[in-house]
Design a protein around this motif. Structure first.
Motif, PDB file in Angstrom:
ATOM      1  N   UNK A  15      40.989  28.851 -11.474  1.00  0.00           N
ATOM      2  CA  UNK A  15      41.898  27.811 -10.991  1.00  0.00           C
ATOM      3  C   UNK A  15      41.927  27.764  -9.473  1.00  0.00           C
ATOM      4  N   UNK A  16      42.068  28.911  -8.853  1.00  0.00           N
ATOM      5  CA  UNK A  16      42.145  28.934  -7.390  1.00  0.00           C
ATOM      6  C   UNK A  16      40.843  28.445  -6.759  1.00  0.00           C
ATOM      7  N   UNK A  17      39.720  28.831  -7.339  1.00  0.00           N
ATOM      8  CA  UNK A  17      38.425  28.411  -6.807  1.00  0.00           C
ATOM      9  C   UNK A  17      38.260  26.886  -6.914  1.00  0.00           C
ATOM     10  N   UNK A  18      38.633  26.324  -8.060  1.00  0.00           N
ATOM     11  CA  UNK A  18      38.433  24.887  -8.284  1.00  0.00           C
ATOM     12  C   UNK A  18      39.514  24.019  -7.628  1.00  0.00           C
ATOM     13  N   UNK A  19      40.742  24.481  -7.655  1.00  0.00           N
ATOM     14  CA  UNK A  19      41.852  23.676  -7.145  1.00  0.00           C
ATOM     15  C   UNK A  19      42.043  23.851  -5.648  1.00  0.00           C
ATOM     16  N   UNK A  20      41.774  25.035  -5.155  1.00  0.00           N
ATOM     17  CA  UNK A  20      42.000  25.326  -3.742  1.00  0.00           C
ATOM     18  C   UNK A  20      43.438  25.762  -3.486  1.00  0.00           C
ATOM     19  N   UNK A  21      43.615  26.501  -2.430  1.00  0.00           N
ATOM     20  CA  UNK A  21      44.942  27.057  -2.153  1.00  0.00           C
ATOM     21  C   UNK A  21      45.959  25.995  -1.753  1.00  0.00           C
ATOM     22  N   UNK A  22      45.514  24.931  -1.129  1.00  0.00           N
ATOM     23  CA  UNK A  22      46.486  23.902  -0.712  1.00  0.00           C
ATOM     24  C   UNK A  22      47.174  23.258  -1.915  1.00  0.00           C
ATOM     25  N   UNK A  23      46.409  22.983  -2.953  1.00  0.00           N
ATOM     26  CA  UNK A  23      47.016  22.411  -4.161  1.00  0.00           C
ATOM     27  C   UNK A  23      47.961  23.420  -4.806  1.00  0.00           C
ATOM     28  N   UNK A  24      47.560  24.666  -4.873  1.00  0.00           N
ATOM     29  CA  UNK A  24      48.428  25.685  -5.476  1.00  0.00           C
ATOM     30  C   UNK A  24      49.723  25.838  -4.672  1.00  0.00           C
ATOM     31  N   UNK A  25      49.630  25.732  -3.360  1.00  0.00           N
ATOM     32  CA  UNK A  25      50.834  25.779  -2.527  1.00  0.00           C
ATOM     33  C   UNK A  25      51.753  24.604  -2.851  1.00  0.00           C
ATOM     34  N   UNK A  26      51.172  23.418  -3.024  1.00  0.00           N
ATOM     35  CA  UNK A  26      51.977  22.235  -3.369  1.00  0.00           C
ATOM     36  C   UNK A  26      52.671  22.431  -4.713  1.00  0.00           C
ATOM     37  N   UNK A  27      51.931  22.938  -5.680  1.00  0.00           N
ATOM     38  CA  UNK A  27      52.513  23.172  -7.007  1.00  0.00           C
ATOM     39  C   UNK A  27      53.689  24.140  -6.884  1.00  0.00           C
ATOM     40  N   UNK A  28      53.503  25.208  -6.152  1.00  0.00           N
ATOM     41  CA  UNK A  28      54.557  26.207  -5.985  1.00  0.00           C
ATOM     42  C   UNK A  28      55.748  25.635  -5.216  1.00  0.00           C
ATOM     43  N   UNK A  29      55.476  24.914  -4.149  1.00  0.00           N
ATOM     44  CA  UNK A  29      56.559  24.354  -3.329  1.00  0.00           C
ATOM     45  C   UNK A  29      57.351  23.271  -4.044  1.00  0.00           C
ATOM     46  N   UNK A  30      56.733  22.636  -5.026  1.00  0.00           N
ATOM     47  CA  UNK A  30      57.409  21.559  -5.748  1.00  0.00           C
ATOM     48  C   UNK A  30      57.745  21.967  -7.183  1.00  0.00           C
TER      49      UNK A  30
END
Length: 110
Positions: free
Chosen positions: A60-75
């Motif tokens: 997931x992290x490799x395909x989505x990238x950290x910026x998307x994961x940060x957005x998911x977490x922040x929202x």
């Protein structure tokens, strides 16, 4: 989640291909059909972040990238993350220093 946040996430989620989201939906959002889960890809991603195994989290992290994961977490919505996952992802994504993890989303009564 308000409409503009949802639209921003949807644009970012498009980097993940349908097959990957489908695989994660079947494995981590088992109570919904693939199509139902696919309508809310941000929830699928949050579920993988919350209860995913090591290999799936790496993928997931490799395909989505950290910026998307940060957005998911922040929202994140109330209840999407366990306290352990909440802390883990804040540390892993360099969003918090040790012992400075923000409070999880919660309901406010009255």
């Amino acid at each position: 989640m308000d409409r503009s946040k949802s639209e921003n996430l949807s644009v970012a989620v498009r980097k993940l291909d349908r097959d990957t989201l489908s695989f994660f939906a079947k494995k981590y959002v088992w109570w919904k059909s693939e199509d139902e889960a696919g309508e809310q890809p941000e929830r699928v991603i949050a579920q993988v972040m919350n209860i995913g195994d090591f290999d799936d989290v790496q993928t997931l992290e490799m395909l989505a990238g950290t910026e998307l994961l940060k957005k998911i977490l922040n929202e994140a919505e109330i209840g999407q993350f366990s306290p352990r996952s909440w802390s883990y992802w804040h540390y892993r994504l360099d969003l918090a220093a040790v012992d400075e993890v923000p409070t999880m989303p919660s309901r406010r009564l009255g």
